[in-house]
Design an enzyme around this catalytic site. Structure first.
Site, PDB file in Angstrom:
ATOM      1  N   CYS A  12      -8.717 -19.080  -6.153  1.00 14.76           N
ATOM      2  CA  CYS A  12      -8.462 -17.697  -6.559  1.00 14.76           C
ATOM      3  C   CYS A  12      -6.844 -17.648  -6.978  1.00 14.76           C
ATOM      4  O   CYS A  12      -6.001 -17.942  -6.102  1.00 14.76           O
ATOM      5  CB  CYS A  12      -8.647 -16.550  -5.422  1.00 14.76           C
ATOM      6  SG  CYS A  12      -7.911 -15.081  -5.861  1.00 14.76           S
ATOM      7  N   CYS A  66     -14.693 -14.538  -5.414  1.00 14.47           N
ATOM      8  CA  CYS A  66     -13.598 -14.642  -4.511  1.00 14.47           C
ATOM      9  C   CYS A  66     -14.037 -13.323  -3.667  1.00 14.47           C
ATOM     10  O   CYS A  66     -14.013 -12.302  -3.861  1.00 14.47           O
ATOM     11  CB  CYS A  66     -12.180 -14.356  -5.280  1.00 14.47           C
ATOM     12  SG  CYS A  66     -10.874 -13.860  -3.818  1.00 14.47           S
ATOM     13  N   HIS A  98      -5.490 -14.888  -4.356  1.00 11.34           N
ATOM     14  CA  HIS A  98      -5.318 -15.287  -2.835  1.00 11.34           C
ATOM     15  C   HIS A  98      -5.198 -16.779  -2.608  1.00 11.34           C
ATOM     16  O   HIS A  98      -4.784 -16.873  -1.259  1.00 11.34           O
ATOM     17  CB  HIS A  98      -6.566 -14.755  -2.103  1.00 11.34           C
ATOM     18  CG  HIS A  98      -6.725 -13.260  -2.011  1.00 11.34           C
ATOM     19  ND1 HIS A  98      -7.428 -12.542  -2.966  1.00 11.34           N
ATOM     20  CD2 HIS A  98      -5.984 -12.465  -1.232  1.00 11.34           C
ATOM     21  CE1 HIS A  98      -7.361 -11.242  -2.947  1.00 11.34           C
ATOM     22  NE2 HIS A  98      -6.612 -11.003  -1.825  1.00 11.34           N
ATOM     23  N   LYS A 102      -0.873  -9.219   3.237  1.00 13.68           N
ATOM     24  CA  LYS A 102      -0.764  -9.590   4.689  1.00 13.68           C
ATOM     25  C   LYS A 102      -1.319 -10.942   4.752  1.00 13.68           C
ATOM     26  O   LYS A 102      -1.037 -11.799   5.698  1.00 13.68           O
ATOM     27  CB  LYS A 102      -2.059  -8.486   5.106  1.00 13.68           C
ATOM     28  CG  LYS A 102      -2.177  -8.468   6.683  1.00 13.68           C
ATOM     29  CD  LYS A 102      -1.175  -7.711   7.392  1.00 13.68           C
ATOM     30  CE  LYS A 102      -0.849  -7.707   8.837  1.00 13.68           C
ATOM     31  NZ  LYS A 102       0.145  -6.928   9.365  1.00 13.68           N
ATOM     32  N   HIS A 137       0.971  -1.034  -0.108  1.00 14.15           N
ATOM     33  CA  HIS A 137      -0.020  -0.019  -0.037  1.00 14.15           C
ATOM     34  C   HIS A 137       1.010   1.275  -0.025  1.00 14.15           C
ATOM     35  O   HIS A 137       0.557   2.286  -0.809  1.00 14.15           O
ATOM     36  CB  HIS A 137      -0.676   0.091   1.161  1.00 14.15           C
ATOM     37  CG  HIS A 137      -1.812  -1.143   1.416  1.00 14.15           C
ATOM     38  ND1 HIS A 137      -1.612  -1.979   2.388  1.00 14.15           N
ATOM     39  CD2 HIS A 137      -2.705  -1.901   0.473  1.00 14.15           C
ATOM     40  CE1 HIS A 137      -2.497  -3.076   2.393  1.00 14.15           C
ATOM     41  NE2 HIS A 137      -3.006  -2.864   1.299  1.00 14.15           N
ATOM     42  N   CYS A 168     -11.162 -10.814  -3.066  1.00 13.93           N
ATOM     43  CA  CYS A 168     -10.894  -9.647  -4.291  1.00 13.93           C
ATOM     44  C   CYS A 168     -12.286  -9.163  -4.372  1.00 13.93           C
ATOM     45  O   CYS A 168     -12.263  -8.009  -5.123  1.00 13.93           O
ATOM     46  CB  CYS A 168     -10.640 -10.371  -5.789  1.00 13.93           C
ATOM     47  SG  CYS A 168      -9.414 -11.513  -5.717  1.00 13.93           S
ATOM     48  N   LYS A 222       3.493 -12.352  -3.995  1.00 15.65           N
ATOM     49  CA  LYS A 222       3.280 -11.082  -3.730  1.00 15.65           C
ATOM     50  C   LYS A 222       3.328 -10.837  -2.361  1.00 15.65           C
ATOM     51  O   LYS A 222       2.909 -11.523  -1.460  1.00 15.65           O
ATOM     52  CB  LYS A 222       1.941 -11.140  -4.420  1.00 15.65           C
ATOM     53  CG  LYS A 222       1.164  -9.751  -4.029  1.00 15.65           C
ATOM     54  CD  LYS A 222      -0.312  -9.698  -4.295  1.00 15.65           C
ATOM     55  CE  LYS A 222      -0.915  -8.300  -4.032  1.00 15.65           C
ATOM     56  NZ  LYS A 222      -2.301  -8.376  -3.655  1.00 15.65           N
TER      57      LYS A 222
HETATM   58  N1  MSP Z   1      -9.957  -1.634  -2.524  1.00 11.50           N
HETATM   59  C1  MSP Z   1      -9.569  -2.030  -3.569  1.00 11.50           C
HETATM   60  C2  MSP Z   1      -8.961  -0.975  -4.416  1.00 11.50           C
HETATM   61  C3  MSP Z   1     -10.284  -0.208  -4.806  1.00 11.50           C
HETATM   62  S1  MSP Z   1      -9.759   1.207  -5.821  1.00 11.50           S
HETATM   63  C4  MSP Z   1     -11.070   2.007  -6.490  1.00 11.50           C
HETATM   64  C5  MSP Z   1      -8.116  -3.061  -3.290  1.00 11.50           C
HETATM   65  N2  MSP Z   1      -7.348  -2.518  -1.989  1.00 11.50           N
HETATM   66  S2  MSP Z   1      -6.345  -3.500  -1.551  1.00 11.50           S
HETATM   67  O1  MSP Z   1      -5.894  -2.751  -0.260  1.00 11.50           O
HETATM   68  O2  MSP Z   1      -6.173  -4.813  -1.467  1.00 11.50           O
HETATM   69  O3  MSP Z   1      -4.905  -3.018  -2.642  1.00 11.50           O
HETATM   70  C6  MSP Z   1      -4.755  -1.848  -3.190  1.00 11.50           C
HETATM   71  C7  MSP Z   1      -3.709  -1.717  -3.763  1.00 11.50           C
HETATM   72  O4  MSP Z   1      -2.403  -1.844  -3.021  1.00 11.50           O
HETATM   73  C8  MSP Z   1      -3.085  -2.692  -4.959  1.00 11.50           C
HETATM   74  O5  MSP Z   1      -3.609  -2.315  -6.220  1.00 11.50           O
HETATM   75  C9  MSP Z   1      -1.820  -2.159  -5.033  1.00 11.50           C
HETATM   76  O6  MSP Z   1      -1.894  -0.953  -5.718  1.00 11.50           O
HETATM   77  C10 MSP Z   1      -1.524  -2.075  -3.787  1.00 11.50           C
HETATM   78  N3  MSP Z   1      -0.925  -3.155  -3.503  1.00 11.50           N
HETATM   79  C11 MSP Z   1      -0.972  -4.332  -2.272  1.00 11.50           C
HETATM   80  N4  MSP Z   1       0.083  -5.355  -2.180  1.00 11.50           N
HETATM   81  C12 MSP Z   1       0.867  -4.901  -3.154  1.00 11.50           C
HETATM   82  C13 MSP Z   1       2.057  -5.572  -3.272  1.00 11.50           C
HETATM   83  N5  MSP Z   1       2.478  -6.713  -2.883  1.00 11.50           N
HETATM   84  N6  MSP Z   1       2.729  -4.802  -4.387  1.00 11.50           N
HETATM   85  C14 MSP Z   1       2.471  -3.679  -4.789  1.00 11.50           C
HETATM   86  N7  MSP Z   1       1.431  -3.052  -4.665  1.00 11.50           N
HETATM   87  C15 MSP Z   1       0.479  -3.858  -4.154  1.00 11.50           C
HETATM   88  O7  MSP Z   1      -7.683  -3.854  -4.265  1.00 11.50           O
END
Ligand code: MSP
Length: 498
Positions: free
Chosen positions: A143, A125, A146, A297, A20, A128, A294
């Site tokens: 999935c 899923c 996940h 959490k 994030h 997702c 990837k």
């Molecule tokens: N809530 C949705 C997004 C809605 S946008 C209208 C979502 N949230 S999330 O918290 O699961 O992930 C959001 C973003 O976090 C991913 O698209 C990515 O930008 C970033 N990342 C989460 N894990 C990541 C990595 N391991 N590496 C790089 N970015 C990743 O999806």
């Protein structure tokens, strides 16, 4: 000129991790760079609080979804300033103003004839919050992201007529190759569209945790349509006045590759259905990987950004992520490579350059910088740098912009070795030459520091203060444009013994 950049809004089902932080840092670099150009910048981030990902996590903890959302939204909100992120607003999809915009816009989509009642059956899923097509499923109905078993859903929903936008989306991609980048992601999105679009659920019947559907209170909106609309709704209530006119359409949506289809297919189609202008660019970055997986959490393989920041500072983390991984590709991160970059590049290349340059001016000239021309050789090396950096940032090539700047950091270090000011200082005949070398060196340091500010905001500000040249405008990032009169000593920018 306005520039509006967004991050995805993060699910509040768990605490923030480095993945994030990555998107937020990248968006911040773009926002800061555009502020340096004097543009009116708006940078949005926030949290995605509805749907199964949050409802299920709350249920597992035995608390209400709202309580979990409140708790974790605070943690995401606190992460932004710790990263040095300069977001102008933090949106939460449970904000009542956002919910009202979702109801209004999706109501319009229905009035425009793009909503109908139907029954959905297929694989889903809950992590997702995604309905998976048959070719998107791993062995054992799992999935691919996940690795959990998918659920078989059968539900009476209202559907969004995505298929009605097949042609218009193909046309969009044909006419606007810049809509999605990098190119490989553009191709991926376009081939998904060309494979034939199927209608998708717009509402959920079984779920209570969401924005209520105004025309049928038995339903809530499917979380993805609620979430995507954050980019649009935020502008209407982030400030004292509605800023939609001024800032929409968005210049850049930065997203991870896992959420490509929502942003490059559903989102433009939804906006077309609501008669809202489309964003200019969607940039899709890769995953940060640890041990080849990837980082996430739920997989338990995370590098805690808070720990890294506590020890090395936010600037070091920002620099590392954008230097180590080409923006747009997957890349591995590790504590070992972090420490190498910190020592070799931040502490040695930049930190030493700064302390040496200031040290020599202090020693040989009591900190004073003489007026005069720049060394022509260095002036040539700096030629066009600012424009090259800006051109890369325009295309979200953040690692390439950083590499351009770093070449000059290294050039300045070589300049010190070549000119050997400590030798010049021994010879009174060389006084003028020494003045020119020191002046060029310190001015070069100022220029690279201004250009580095988006990446290293706190360190750059400290250094520019020591140079007595706090101006950050990009226009000033030219060798000879500054007017440094004298410098002040400075503690190491990136100490090694942390
Ligand atoms: N809530 C949705 C997004 C809605 S946008 C209208 C979502 N949230 S999330 O918290 O699961 O992930 C959001 C973003 O976090 C991913 O698209 C990515 O930008 C970033 N990342 C989460 N894990 C990541 C990595 N391991 N590496 C790089 N970015 C990743 O999806």
């Amino acid at each position: 000129m306005s520039f509006y950049v967004t991050t995805p809004i993060y699910y509040v089902n768990a605490a923030p991790h480095l993945g994030h932080a990555y998107t937020t840092i990248a968006a911040d670099v773009m926002a800061r760079h555009h502020r340096q150009r004097g543009e009116s910048v708006f940078f949005l981030t926030g949290t995605d609080e509805h749907g199964e990902p949050v409802a299920d996590a709350a249920h597992a903890l035995g608390i209400e979804p709202q309580e979990l959302a409140d708790r974790n939204a605070e943690r995401f909100k606190a992460l932004a300033p710790r990263l040095g992120a300069s977001n102008d607003f933090f949106i939460r999809t449970t904000d009542p103003q956002h919910e009202a915009v979702v109801q209004e816009v999706l109501g319009r989509v229905r009035e425009n004839g793009f909503v109908y009642e139907g029954t959905y059956e297929g694989w889903y899923c809950p992590r997702c919050a995604d309905f998976k097509a048959d070719n998107e499923i791993d062995e054992g109905n799992r999935c691919p992201i996940h690795h959990i078993e998918l659920t078989r859903e059968q539900e009476d929903n209202y559907f969004f007529k995505l298929s009605a936008f097949q042609q218009r989306l193909e046309q969009l991609y044909e006419e606007h190759a810049e809509f999605v980048s990098p190119r490989s992601r553009y191709n991926e999105a376009l081939s998904f569209i060309r494979s034939g679009l199927r209608d998708v659920p717009l509402t959920r019947h079984k779920l209570r945790w969401g924005v209520p559907v105004p025309w049928d209170r038995e339903h809530v909106f499917y979380v993805w349509f609620d979430a995507l609309l954050n980019y649009y709704s935020a502008l209407s209530y982030a400030g004292a006045e509605d800023r939609t006119q001024e800032l929409w359409p968005a210049s850049y949506h930065l997203i991870g590759k896992d959420i490509l289809r929502f942003h490059t297919v559903y989102w433009p189609a939804l906006l077309m259905a609501a008669e809202i202008e489309l964003p200019q660019h969607v940039f899709v970055h890769g995953f940060l990987l640890m041990d080849g997986e990837k980082m996430s959490k739920s997989l338990g393989n995370v590098l805690d950004p808070f720990e890294v920041i506590d020890r090395f500072g936010a600037d070091a983390l920002r620099f590392y992520l954008l230097r180590e991984v080409p923006f747009g590709q997957d890349g591995s991160v590790s504590t070992a490579s972090f420490e190498l970059r910190y020592e070799g590049e931040l502490a040695n290349d930049l930190g030493n350059l700064a302390s040496r340059s200031i040290g020599m001016l202090t020693r040989y000239r009591a900190g004073a910088v003489s007026a005069g021309d720049m060394d022509a050789e260095l002036a040539a090396d700096f030629g066009g740098l600012r424009e090259r950096v800006a051109a890369h940032v325009d295309r979200a090539e953040l690692h390439l912009a950083l590499e351009e700047i770093w070449q000059l950091v290294r050039r300045l270090n070589r300049y010190v070795e070549e000119q050997a000011p400590w030798q010049l200082a021994k010879d009174e005949q060389q006084g003028e030459r020494l003045d020119c070398v020191l002046r060029t060196l310190i001015e070069g340091l100022r220029v690279v520091t201004v250009l580095l500010w988006p990446y290293l905001p706190a360190s750059a500000e400290r250094l520019l203060d020591a140079l007595g040249a706090p101006a950050l405008a990009l226009a000033g990032a030219e060798l000879g444009a500054g007017s440094i009169a004298s410098v002040q000593p400075i503690d190491p920018l990136f100490p090694k013994d942390v």
